[in-house]
Design a protein around this motif. Structure first.
Motif, PDB file in Angstrom:
ATOM      1  N   GLY A 185     -14.781  18.348  40.257  1.00 37.71           N
ATOM      2  CA  GLY A 185     -15.500  17.821  41.402  1.00 37.71           C
ATOM      3  C   GLY A 185     -14.728  17.867  42.694  1.00 37.71           C
ATOM      4  N   ILE A 186     -13.573  18.535  42.706  1.00 36.40           N
ATOM      5  CA  ILE A 186     -12.715  18.536  43.883  1.00 36.40           C
ATOM      6  C   ILE A 186     -13.407  19.117  45.114  1.00 36.40           C
ATOM      7  CG2 ILE A 186     -11.662  20.758  43.291  1.00 36.40           C
ATOM      8  CD1 ILE A 186      -9.038  19.725  44.459  1.00 36.40           C
ATOM      9  N   THR A 187     -14.364  20.038  44.913  1.00 32.51           N
ATOM     10  CA  THR A 187     -15.051  20.653  46.050  1.00 32.51           C
ATOM     11  C   THR A 187     -16.472  20.144  46.212  1.00 32.51           C
ATOM     12  OG1 THR A 187     -15.745  22.514  44.656  1.00 32.51           O
ATOM     13  CG2 THR A 187     -13.681  22.775  45.876  1.00 32.51           C
ATOM     14  N   GLY A 189     -17.608  17.551  47.844  1.00 36.00           N
ATOM     15  CA  GLY A 189     -17.932  16.947  49.127  1.00 36.00           C
ATOM     16  C   GLY A 189     -17.798  15.442  49.118  1.00 36.00           C
ATOM     17  N   ASP A 190     -17.710  14.874  47.920  1.00 30.83           N
ATOM     18  CA  ASP A 190     -17.513  13.421  47.813  1.00 30.83           C
ATOM     19  C   ASP A 190     -16.452  13.114  46.752  1.00 30.83           C
ATOM     20  OD1 ASP A 190     -18.887  14.136  45.554  1.00 30.83           O
ATOM     21  OD2 ASP A 190     -20.420  12.578  45.719  1.00 30.83           O
ATOM     22  N   TYR A 191     -15.423  13.941  46.727  1.00 30.77           N
ATOM     23  CA  TYR A 191     -14.396  13.823  45.690  1.00 30.77           C
ATOM     24  C   TYR A 191     -13.610  12.528  45.830  1.00 30.77           C
ATOM     25  CZ  TYR A 191     -10.292  14.876  42.822  1.00 30.77           C
ATOM     26  OH  TYR A 191      -9.284  14.830  41.882  1.00 30.77           O
ATOM     27  N   ASP A 192     -13.469  11.822  44.717  1.00 30.17           N
ATOM     28  CA  ASP A 192     -12.678  10.603  44.646  1.00 30.17           C
ATOM     29  C   ASP A 192     -11.685  10.780  43.512  1.00 30.17           C
ATOM     30  OD1 ASP A 192     -11.535   8.131  44.373  1.00 30.17           O
ATOM     31  OD2 ASP A 192     -13.404   7.036  44.051  1.00 30.17           O
ATOM     32  N   VAL A 237      -4.609  19.212  47.198  1.00 27.76           N
ATOM     33  CA  VAL A 237      -5.847  18.633  46.689  1.00 27.76           C
ATOM     34  C   VAL A 237      -6.665  18.040  47.831  1.00 27.76           C
ATOM     35  CG1 VAL A 237      -6.802  16.757  45.285  1.00 27.76           C
ATOM     36  CG2 VAL A 237      -4.961  18.187  44.376  1.00 27.76           C
ATOM     37  N   LYS A 238      -6.004  17.341  48.734  1.00 28.68           N
ATOM     38  CA  LYS A 238      -6.687  16.723  49.875  1.00 28.68           C
ATOM     39  C   LYS A 238      -7.329  17.779  50.769  1.00 28.68           C
ATOM     40  CE  LYS A 238      -5.855  13.414  53.646  1.00 28.68           C
ATOM     41  NZ  LYS A 238      -6.323  14.273  54.765  1.00 28.68           N
ATOM     42  N   ALA A 241     -10.312  19.467  49.005  1.00 35.61           N
ATOM     43  CA  ALA A 241     -11.456  18.558  48.964  1.00 35.61           C
ATOM     44  C   ALA A 241     -12.157  18.459  50.308  1.00 35.61           C
ATOM     45  CB  ALA A 241     -10.999  17.174  48.517  1.00 35.61           C
ATOM     46  N   GLU A 242     -11.418  18.654  51.385  1.00 33.74           N
ATOM     47  CA  GLU A 242     -11.995  18.527  52.727  1.00 33.74           C
ATOM     48  C   GLU A 242     -12.490  19.853  53.299  1.00 33.74           C
ATOM     49  OE1 GLU A 242      -8.845  16.820  54.979  1.00 33.74           O
ATOM     50  OE2 GLU A 242      -9.126  14.784  54.179  1.00 33.74           O
ATOM     51  N   GLU A 243     -11.806  20.949  52.967  1.00 30.11           N
ATOM     52  CA  GLU A 243     -12.083  22.213  53.641  1.00 30.11           C
ATOM     53  C   GLU A 243     -12.836  23.243  52.807  1.00 30.11           C
ATOM     54  OE1 GLU A 243      -8.490  23.786  55.418  1.00 30.11           O
ATOM     55  OE2 GLU A 243      -7.672  21.765  55.716  1.00 30.11           O
ATOM     56  N   LEU A 244     -12.848  23.085  51.486  1.00 27.37           N
ATOM     57  CA  LEU A 244     -13.484  24.090  50.627  1.00 27.37           C
ATOM     58  C   LEU A 244     -14.693  23.513  49.895  1.00 27.37           C
ATOM     59  CD1 LEU A 244     -10.358  25.911  49.133  1.00 27.37           C
ATOM     60  CD2 LEU A 244     -11.628  26.425  51.221  1.00 27.37           C
ATOM     61  N   VAL A 245     -15.443  22.675  50.547  1.00 26.23           N
ATOM     62  CA  VAL A 245     -16.607  22.033  49.925  1.00 26.23           C
ATOM     63  C   VAL A 245     -17.677  23.073  49.605  1.00 26.23           C
ATOM     64  CG1 VAL A 245     -18.478  20.377  50.280  1.00 26.23           C
ATOM     65  CG2 VAL A 245     -16.170  19.852  51.103  1.00 26.23           C
ATOM     66  N   ASP A 246     -18.121  23.082  48.344  1.00 25.95           N
ATOM     67  CA  ASP A 246     -19.190  23.992  47.928  1.00 25.95           C
ATOM     68  C   ASP A 246     -20.272  23.287  47.109  1.00 25.95           C
ATOM     69  OD1 ASP A 246     -18.018  23.573  45.453  1.00 25.95           O
ATOM     70  OD2 ASP A 246     -17.184  25.589  45.267  1.00 25.95           O
TER      71      ASP A 246
END
Length: 288
Positions: A185-187, A189-192, A237-238, A241-246
């Protein structure tokens, strides 16, 4: 060429992290033209990376080249998730028990013997075996195309582009795939990082569908050539999660029942044959 590959593999160090973003605009443009000229999907890197990520020397010998050396200089994802090395510069030896004659039983044996060392985050044992058999299916399809290329080889110009993993996008896709396997779930868009997720399953509903199940006529979001996967893991990872959202939220259905299997089954069947053809061409160019 095989002797050269073996020599290069012997002196190659494990690929840790790229020192700087690899971006050669002239080379990328030239290869893009070559690939377009023969009608291949310009986004082939994601298809190749998916079929490449868990490949072993034993798999190469079974599906593609029985005389492949023990060290093959092709990058793969490090299946040891505890290692700080995300991507290897070579195809590893898996330790398949070759006294088992069928790939299915070899895969089952390898997965069950190495559950503690190699894994996919939050996958059950059943799902690990299903993943291994899924990869075997893809390689079987690719092996048929590979046999065709042995008779009618791609041009040296095209092979040069396929082998250039630092500039053609394959290495970037392997780094992203390694992170998706380790951090489901890293990409999304709401990764926790504190929330448990299940790793993406190749081609299933919300799994790798966005990356690997598109037809050759569709477009997809690939990793930018200048995205830097080096540095501290937490920072990488940060940024991912912020720049490669798919929108990839991870596996939405497990193999707990027939409903889960139906979802996986449809995902397997939805993967286009063009991806196997592209991978076969990559393997031909890399091994010959």
């Amino acid at each position: 060429m095989k002797i050269l590959l073996a020599f290069l593999a012997q002196i190659a160090l494990v690929l840790t992290l790229p020192r700087t973003p690899v971006t050669d605009p002239e080379k990328i443009s030239t290869c893009g033209d070559v690939i377009a000229k023969v009608g291949l999907n310009p986004n082939f890197a994601s298809s190749v990376a998916h079929r490449l990520h868990s490949l072993t020397v034993e798999d190469i010998r079974y599906y593609f080249d029985r005389n492949a050396p023990e060290r093959v200089a092709i990058p793969t994802v490090n299946q040891d998730l505890s290692s700080p090395i995300r991507v290897l510069s070579y195809v590893p030896v898996s330790g398949h028990d070759t006294t088992f004659l069928t790939p299915g039983l070899r895969d089952l044996d390898r997965v069950m013997r190495h559950l503690k060392e190699f894994s996919i985050t939050n996958y059950s044992n059943m799902e690990m075996v299903a993943h291994a058999m899924h990869m075997s299916e893809l390689w079987t399809h690719a092996s048929r195309h590979y046999a065709t290329y042995m008779l009618m080889p791609p041009s040296p110009e095209l092979c040069k582009c396929f082998r250039d993993t630092e500039n053609n996008g394959i290495l970037q896709e392997l780094h992203l795939l390694a992170l998706k396997i380790k951090y489901p779930g890293i990409t999304s868009g709401d990764y926790d990082p504190s929330a448990p997720r299940r790793a993406s399953a190749a081609g299933y509903k919300l799994g790798y569908k966005l990356s690997y199940s598109l037809s050759s006529k569709e477009t997809q979001k690939l990793v930018p050539a200048d995205f830097y996967f080096g540095g501290n893991e937490a920072d990488v990872v940060k940024r991912v999660a912020e720049e490669l959202v798919d929108g990839d939220k991870g596996l939405d259905k497990g193999l707990e029942d027939d409903g889960g299997w139906e979802s996986w089954r449809e995902g397997f069947k939805s993967m286009p044959e063009s991806g196997n053809q592209e991978f076969a061409m990559f393997m031909y160019c890399s091994l010959n």
